[in-house]
Write a protein that holds these residues in place. Structure first.
Motif, PDB file in Angstrom:
ATOM      1  N   UNK A  55     -22.336 -17.700 -30.563  1.00 13.63           N
ATOM      2  CA  UNK A  55     -22.148 -17.021 -29.278  1.00 13.63           C
ATOM      3  C   UNK A  55     -22.258 -17.986 -28.105  1.00 13.63           C
ATOM      4  N   UNK A  59     -19.352 -18.865 -25.361  1.00 11.16           N
ATOM      5  CA  UNK A  59     -19.753 -18.584 -23.987  1.00 11.16           C
ATOM      6  C   UNK A  59     -20.022 -17.091 -23.761  1.00 11.16           C
ATOM      7  N   UNK A  60     -20.491 -16.419 -24.793  1.00 10.74           N
ATOM      8  CA  UNK A  60     -20.936 -15.041 -24.607  1.00 10.74           C
ATOM      9  C   UNK A  60     -22.352 -15.054 -24.057  1.00 10.74           C
ATOM     10  N   UNK A  61     -23.093 -16.140 -24.356  1.00 12.00           N
ATOM     11  CA  UNK A  61     -24.401 -16.363 -23.735  1.00 12.00           C
ATOM     12  C   UNK A  61     -24.448 -17.812 -23.258  1.00 12.00           C
ATOM     13  N   UNK A  62     -25.395 -18.091 -22.347  1.00 15.06           N
ATOM     14  CA  UNK A  62     -25.517 -19.434 -21.784  1.00 15.06           C
ATOM     15  C   UNK A  62     -26.657 -20.175 -22.470  1.00 15.06           C
ATOM     16  N   UNK A  79     -13.430 -20.241 -22.429  1.00 17.82           N
ATOM     17  CA  UNK A  79     -13.337 -18.796 -22.687  1.00 17.82           C
ATOM     18  C   UNK A  79     -12.262 -18.172 -21.793  1.00 17.82           C
ATOM     19  N   UNK A  80     -12.267 -18.548 -20.518  1.00 17.41           N
ATOM     20  CA  UNK A  80     -11.272 -17.981 -19.604  1.00 17.41           C
ATOM     21  C   UNK A  80      -9.857 -18.367 -20.038  1.00 17.41           C
ATOM     22  N   UNK A  82      -8.960 -18.618 -23.030  1.00 19.58           N
ATOM     23  CA  UNK A  82      -8.809 -18.037 -24.375  1.00 19.58           C
ATOM     24  C   UNK A  82      -8.481 -19.092 -25.423  1.00 19.58           C
ATOM     25  N   UNK A  84     -10.215 -19.716 -28.017  1.00 19.57           N
ATOM     26  CA  UNK A  84     -10.688 -19.379 -29.362  1.00 19.57           C
ATOM     27  C   UNK A  84     -10.436 -17.896 -29.675  1.00 19.57           C
ATOM     28  N   UNK A  86     -12.158 -14.671 -32.160  1.00 19.91           N
ATOM     29  CA  UNK A  86     -13.480 -14.406 -32.705  1.00 19.91           C
ATOM     30  C   UNK A  86     -13.491 -13.179 -33.610  1.00 19.91           C
ATOM     31  N   UNK A 106      -5.742  -8.500 -27.977  1.00 22.70           N
ATOM     32  CA  UNK A 106      -5.837  -9.786 -27.274  1.00 22.70           C
ATOM     33  C   UNK A 106      -4.506 -10.208 -26.641  1.00 22.70           C
ATOM     34  N   UNK A 109      -3.975  -8.464 -23.366  1.00 17.85           N
ATOM     35  CA  UNK A 109      -4.734  -9.071 -22.272  1.00 17.85           C
ATOM     36  C   UNK A 109      -4.129 -10.403 -21.850  1.00 17.85           C
TER      37      UNK A 109
ATOM     38  N   UNK B 157     -15.073  -9.751 -23.465  1.00 18.31           N
ATOM     39  CA  UNK B 157     -15.514 -10.939 -22.745  1.00 18.31           C
ATOM     40  C   UNK B 157     -14.856 -12.177 -23.352  1.00 18.31           C
ATOM     41  N   UNK B 158     -14.770 -12.195 -24.674  1.00 16.03           N
ATOM     42  CA  UNK B 158     -14.155 -13.358 -25.323  1.00 16.03           C
ATOM     43  C   UNK B 158     -12.663 -13.449 -25.007  1.00 16.03           C
ATOM     44  N   UNK B 159     -12.028 -12.339 -24.667  1.00 17.23           N
ATOM     45  CA  UNK B 159     -10.618 -12.381 -24.249  1.00 17.23           C
ATOM     46  C   UNK B 159     -10.510 -12.632 -22.744  1.00 17.23           C
ATOM     47  N   UNK B 160     -11.629 -12.919 -22.096  1.00 20.92           N
ATOM     48  CA  UNK B 160     -11.641 -13.148 -20.645  1.00 20.92           C
ATOM     49  C   UNK B 160     -11.058 -11.956 -19.902  1.00 20.92           C
TER      50      UNK B 160
END
Ligand SMILES: Nc1ncnc2c1ncn2[C@@H]1O[C@H](COP(=O)(O)OP(=O)(O)OP(=O)(O)O)[C@@H](O)[C@H]1O
Ligand SMILES: [Mg+2]
Lengths: 274, 261
Positions: A55, A59-62, A79-80, A82, A84, A86, A106, A109, B157-160
């Motif tokens: 995670x 970048x789901x957590x810092x 992450x922005x 995309x 990767x 998951x 995905x 988006x 979130x992973x797809x921004x």
């Protein structure tokens, strides 16, 4: 050259709920590099921080300290962009969407148009052998089938990096072996790098270029084992002597990690009793 | 198959209901009860027949009040639940209040509203229904918007995904069954509020007024005719809402009982 590195984890630690009574030291001093096209497995006892590490990369957590780079960029940027795909322990499908529309999410988006999305989704469903179920709803599928949909979804955008958290845990042995072979084929074809969390030693050995062995909490990397089973793995690989040798090696590394901790615990106890 | 299921599930209550009416009739006749004490079902049927136009008109009045309040209350409730989700502070303030208000009979507020508007106005009653419905819808839809699977949020979130995308791809679809659960609760509440509000004064044309004004002496049977009208109205609202909810839930694979609590 950072571009050849899919993932760089540099001196990363993670503490949850710092400063509260529920403080958990999940990861300590993690250094890990995943090369382009490389397949790396994380293995270790339950609660050692495998999911947390994944995670952090996503970048789901810092991280509490240290730095994470993905595709040469810092983790939030990656992450922005995309960079990767998951797949989680739970399939996490959207009940109100058909199977195909779940795989399309995905792509939606990313702004792909409808027919292109649909085509790619069907391609992905073919890969996981669920073409016949494209228009079913997720709850009409078995747990294993749902997990295959989730994998198709992770692969849909053809990411250069796949982050997978025990994605095959819910599958039966035969499907699991099939999915493992398919995953290797897809990754080889598309030069996708993978960070793969698993509880299964044989799975880790069969899939990986390197197996990262982690110790119980607080999670550290105790050993990184190179698995050199040749470029293409087949059904025969699973019956090969060198395969079994690697399995033994990983198992012993895991046990050593546990023993270390026991020694530490004894030392700590002695110290406190003094 | 389904017809037989329907028969076996509807049969017993119908038989029970008819037996109950029969017993009622027998008791009234057997003990020679006076009409001002208890009217016999046969007399009530007669009264319905004699007053069918009046009862129908009253049902339309109360039904319209209930429907108008239901629609406006639902729209308001949905709108505000979005605002609550957007602004956390508001949520912390409003949600406990809404939950508390759902537990008390706030329809007595209608007396206050009656003083604010003309005596013949339907606005106080519609306002009252609106408020009752509004809080039910608000609490449920806000919950649906908030209680999204953590895995879904992480995936997005992973797809921004932008906040708008999170709303349209996860939160809103997740809240849909909650909305229909709210409607199942709110629809009968709207009808009850609409005619109970008539007990507290205001214009004299609805079912509630018909019940109170006729429930004396020989007109008792007529009052019962209005009661039958009120029950029918409540049942119609309830059945429509229940069917909508179970249709939505079946499509979601939640089962007709619903997955939202
Ligand atoms: N959000 C969180 N808040 C607080 N503690 C957390 C959080 N996430 C994980 N932890 C803690 O961090 C530790 C590592 O958890 P993690 O889920 O990474 O383990 P894991 O190796 O994936 O385990 P498993 O093999 O069972 O999935 C655990 O002790 C867990 O309780
Ligand atoms: Mg885990």
């Amino acid at each position: 050259m950072s571009e050849h590195r899919a993932v760089v984890v540099d001196g990363v630690s993670k503490v949850f709920n710092r400063g509260t009574p529920r403080q958990v030291e999940a990861l300590v001093d993690i250094d890990l590099t995943v090369g382009g096209g490389e397949f790396v497995s994380l293995i270790g006892p339950s609660g050692c921080g495998k999911s947390t590490l994944l995670r952090l990369v996503a970048n789901l957590i810092e991280p509490s300290t240290g730095e994470v780079l993905v595709a040469g960029k810092d983790a939030p940027r990656a992450r922005l962009d995309q960079e990767y795909g998951m797949a989680f322990q739970q399939a996490g499908l959207f009940d109100w969407r058909s199977v195909a529309r779940n795989v399309e999410l995905p792509l939606e988006l990313k702004g792909w148009d409808g027919s292109r999305r649909r085509r790619r989704a069907l391609e992905m469903l073919q890969l996981v052998k669920l073409t016949d179920f494209a228009d079913h709803k997720p709850w009409q599928l078995s747990g294993g089938m749902q997990q295959r949909v989730a994998i198709a979804r992770a692969l849909a955008a053809h990411p250069r990096l796949l982050l997978m958290d025990e994605p095959f845990g819910a599958l039966d042995e035969m499907t699991r072996e099939h999915m493992q072979a398919e995953l290797l084929r897809i990754c080889a074809e598309t030069e996708t790098s993978v960070v793969f969390v698993t509880h299964s030693i044989p799975e880790a050995v069969y899939l990986s270029d390197r197996v990262v062995v982690m110790s119980p909490r607080p999670g550290r990397i105790t050993e990184i084992i190179d698995v050199d089973l040749g470029p293409s793995r087949t059904v025969e690989t699973r019956e090969d002597a060198s395969y079994f040798k690697k399995i033994t090696e990983v198992r012993e590394a895991l046990r050593a990690g546990e023993d270390d901790r026991e020694t530490e615990a004894v030392v700590a106890e002695e110290r406190s009793s003094r | 198959m389904t017809r037989r299921r329907l028969l076996t599930s509807l049969g017993p209550p119908i038989v029970f209901g008819l037996a109950f009416l029969g017993l009622w009739e027998a008791v009234v006749r057997g003990f020679d009860l006076k009409p001002y004490f208890l009217s016999a079902p046969s007399k009530i049927v007669e009264a319905i027949g004699d007053n069918v136009d009046n009862v129908w008109d009253a049902t339309v009045v109360s039904g319209t009040n209930a429907l108008v309040g239901l629609v406006i209350g639902t729209l308001l409730g949905v709108a505000v639940s979005f605002a609550l989700m957007r602004f956390r502070v508001l949520d912390d303030l409003v949600t406990p209040l809404a939950v508390a208000l759902n537990a008390i009979p706030i329809f007595v507020l209608v007396t206050v509203f009656n003083n604010m508007f003309a005596i013949t106005s339907e606005v106080p009653r519609r306002l009252m229904v609106t408020i009752v419905v509004y809080f039910i819808v608000l609490v449920n839809v806000a919950k649906g918007l908030r209680q999204v699977q953590p895995t879904h949020l992480e995936l997005l979130r992973s797809y921004a995904a932008s906040p708008t995308a999170v709303l349209s791809k996860a939160r809103i679809p997740n809240a849909v069954p909650y909305l229909f659960t709210a409607l199942r609760i709110a629809a009968p509440a709207a009808v009850i509020t609409a005619f109970v509000a008539e007990y507290f004064g205001g214009s004299q044309n609805g079912l509630g007024y018909g019940i109170t004004s006729n429930s004396a002496g020989s007109k008792n049977a007529v009052a019962w005719a209005y009661v039958v009208g009120a029950c029918t109205l409540g049942l119609v609202f309830f059945l429509i809402a229940v069917s909508l909810e179970s249709y939505i839930n079946t499509r979601r694979g939640l089962g007709p009982g619903g997955g939202t609590t």
